[in-house]
Enzyme design. Structure first.
Site, PDB file in Angstrom:
ATOM      1  N   GLU A 134       0.805  -1.226   0.000  1.00  0.00           N
ATOM      2  CA  GLU A 134       0.000   0.000   0.000  1.00  0.00           C
ATOM      3  C   GLU A 134       0.840   1.279   0.000  1.00  0.00           C
ATOM      4  O   GLU A 134       0.758   2.103   0.924  1.00  0.00           O
ATOM      5  CB  GLU A 134      -0.993  -0.015   1.180  1.00  0.00           C
ATOM      6  CG  GLU A 134      -1.986  -1.160   1.037  1.00  0.00           C
ATOM      7  CD  GLU A 134      -3.151  -1.126   2.012  1.00  0.00           C
ATOM      8  OE1 GLU A 134      -3.121  -0.334   2.984  1.00  0.00           O
ATOM      9  OE2 GLU A 134      -4.104  -1.901   1.805  1.00  0.00           O
TER      10      GLU A 134
ATOM     11  N   GLU B  19      -5.388  -8.431  -1.217  1.00  0.00           N
ATOM     12  CA  GLU B  19      -5.822  -8.255   0.175  1.00  0.00           C
ATOM     13  C   GLU B  19      -7.253  -7.754   0.249  1.00  0.00           C
ATOM     14  O   GLU B  19      -7.638  -6.836  -0.480  1.00  0.00           O
ATOM     15  CB  GLU B  19      -4.907  -7.273   0.916  1.00  0.00           C
ATOM     16  CG  GLU B  19      -5.103  -7.329   2.435  1.00  0.00           C
ATOM     17  CD  GLU B  19      -4.329  -6.246   3.174  1.00  0.00           C
ATOM     18  OE1 GLU B  19      -3.105  -6.156   3.009  1.00  0.00           O
ATOM     19  OE2 GLU B  19      -4.987  -5.490   3.931  1.00  0.00           O
TER      20      GLU B  19
END
Ligand code: NAG
Ligand code: NAG
Ligand code: NAG
Ligand code: NAG
Ligand code: NAG
Ligand code: NAG
Length: 524
Positions: A260, A365
């Site tokens: 991320e 995810e």
């Protein structure tokens, strides 16, 4: 007498075909739906489901899960010459789309902490649910390089300032206690089932001394220029990680450059992160990571997936990184997270694939209960199963090839997590009773992972109404069809007739209960 024989024959067939451990239900209070059902497992008992077995040409098999308590329940039917109802689901055999990569979850420190708190037998039972003979056959597993929020504290593999060559690199207690044993167990159980489990990994952040804010947590860029020693050190850090895991007998199929990277724009970000803009990730790959992965036999085939970020990173990350002829050759595909999907339509996936065909597209995810305003685990909640089902169907309808869930198991609080970023998981451990509860989300993953196998091809699916969404797949040998049906209507069941363009003379008449998920399997 005749009745007796009919009954006996039926009963015998029943025993042979339907021998299984059913879900041991625990009903939790749920104000919204009245029924929230978890399936309780312990060291000696866990529900499972039947093998598909051989399906005769005129038969089809359903596996049904529903809010009201079905959990992969098998029902056998025959095709008929006439449709019961006019609501027709069309499986368009002629339309061919992407190939499947697979489904999976993640082994984090928290997963290991939770497994270690259960007895060995219960922990084995739990791991078996995902990787064992009676399990759902996960094909992909994600692991974390050093610590993440789902760790009990922050740590890196090398805290010695300016040790650019990683002389003091070392794995930690966490690797030996919480990750390596379970990764090994997952690998060996998979292998025993003929499954070549694909592992992939990423770090949440480099050691703090490489970052401009001096610590692993909090948003910041790395120190210096992208072709300089700090970025190089992060690549060396990964290289050393792969070497150490290789010594343990663990080799990786894939990785992403960092987790991320756009969350690292926020200086107050609570946990481990580093800010890579697309240009930073591009340079990191081309100057350091790409060439370094080529240096070892066991890393040179690693599939490098870029992004590992919510939809808003796309198609920009793909455009920027693949737009550089020196970075592009190292890249195998794109990794998406689901946390912005409510606000960003899947068009960005279409654009990414359209502009850059031939690359892997993988969800890496997702988890429920992550919003601040939500409870972390909600026991037995079917609404979260609906979220999983809807998201997987949406993503795969737009070319995504696989979907990887977050933690395999969390505790009843949704942790441990050192920043209290608690969330839900498909399995929740209950230590006081040495048991675990399989949430409805587990069964959605089961429907996909068990029946939609790698290298299956997605084919056309047309729903007659908005209540029903779905997907259809063709098996590798082109004979079997696997159809996923999600009835989103929480009030009513619906009857449909399913027709396949491969044989329009026969019909599958189906009844789908309210809030249900069904897998339908047949041969051509
Ligand atoms: C495990 O679950 C089974 C099935 O519900 C039950 O019969 C058994 O007593 C449980 N074992 C323990 C140790 O709780
Ligand atoms: C299923 O089909 C395979 C391949 O045709 C065959 O080898 C096997 O014996 C069959 N199994 C059963 C239970 O009929
Ligand atoms: C590396 O970690 C292992 C396991 O914790 C430990 O046995 C070993 O002493 C450590 N080595 C160094 C150089 O710190
Ligand atoms: C890497 O890929 C090449 C080309 O596909 C193959 O020949 C080689 O065996 C692979 N190496 C490893 C270690 O898997
Ligand atoms: C955990 O087990 C205890 C009994 O030891 C029980 O009271 C509790 O309801 C269980 N928790 C869940 C979430 O099922
Ligand atoms: C379809 O019609 C047949 C014959 O009337 C009936 O037996 C069957 O239950 C119906 N199936 C569904 C799914 O409604």
């Amino acid at each position: 007498m005749e009745r007796f024989w009919r009954f006996s024959i039926f009963f015998l067939l029943f025993l042979v075909t339907f021998a299984r451990n059913p879900c041991r239900q625990r009903v939790y209070p749920d104000t919204a739906t009245g029924a929230a059902i978890g399936c309780v497992c312990n060291a000696s008992y866990c529900d499972d489901f039947d093998d598909v077995g051989n399906i005769t040409k005129d038969a089809f098999v359903l596996f049904l899960s529903s809010r009201d308590g079905n959990r992969m329940d098998r029902i056998d039917y025959h095709f008929t010459a006439f449709p019961n109802v006019s609501d027709t689901i069309t499986i368009d055999f002629g339309k061919r789309f992407q190939k499947v990569l697979g489904f999976g979850g993640a082994i984090t420190d928290s997963v290991g902490v939770n497994l270690r708190k259960l007895s060995q037998a219960t922990s084995d039972q739990l791991i078996n649910q995902y990787y064992g003979k009676a399990g759902i056959g996960y094909r992909l597993t994600r692991t974390v390089v050093a610590s993440a929020d789902f760790s009990t504290h922050v740590y890196s593999y090398n805290d010695v300032d300016q040790d650019f060559d990683m002389k003091n690199f070392n794995l930690t207690q966490e690797d030996y206690l919480y990750k390596i044993p379970y990764i090994k167990q997952a690998l060996s159980l998979s292998k025993a089932n003929g499954i070549d489990l694909k592992l992939f990994c990423t770090a949440w952040a480099p050691p703090g001394w490489m970052k401009s804010n001096g610590k692993m947590e909090g948003g910041a860029k790395m120190k210096g220029s992208t072709d300089g020693p700090y970025y190089k050190a992060y690549a060396t850090y990964y290289k050393r990680f792969f070497e150490e895991y290789h010594k343990e007998g663990i080799d990786y199929w894939g990785m992403t450059p960092t987790n991320e990277p756009l969350e690292g724009r926020n200086a107050d970000y609570k946990f481990q992160v580093v800010n890579f803009e697309a240009e930073d990730e591009r340079d990191f790959i081309k100057y350091h990571l790409g060439p370094m992965l080529q240096e070892n036999d066991f890393t040179k085939n690693i599939s490098l997936l870029i992004g590992d970020e919510n939809r808003y990173a796309f198609p920009d990350f793909a455009d920027t990184i693949l737009g550089d002829p020196m970075a592009a050759p190292y890249v195998s595909g794109f990794a998406y997270h689901w946390y912005a999907d409510e606000g960003i339509p899947p068009d960005v996936i279409d654009q990414t694939i359209q502009k850059h065909p031939g690359y892997i597209n993988l969800y890496t995810e997702a988890c429920a209960g992550w919003h601040d305003y939500e409870l972390s685990p909600v026991m037995g909640d079917w609404g979260r199963a609906d979220l999983y089902a809807h998201n997987i169907i949406e993503d795969m309808s737009h070319g995504v090839q696989g979907w990887v869930d977050w933690n395999l198991v969390l505790d009843s609080q949704g942790g441990p997590n050192w920043v209290q970023n608690f969330v839900d998981a498909p399995i929740i451990a209950n230590f006081t009773a040495d048991e675990f509860i399989k949430q409805p989300m587990f069964y959605i993953l089961a429907h996909f992972s068990k029946f939609v196998l790698p290298d299956y091809t997605r084919i056309g699916f047309v729903s007659p109404d908005l209540n029903l969404e779905g997907l259809a797949f063709l098996s590798t040998d082109q004979t079997k069809r696997v159809v996923m049906l999600h009835n989103q209507d929480s009030q009513n069941g619906h009857s449909y007739t399913l027709q396949d363009t491969g044989n329009t003379l026969r019909f599958a008449n189906l009844y789908l209960p309210p809030s249900s998920f069904t897998t339908l399997i047949y041969n051509m």
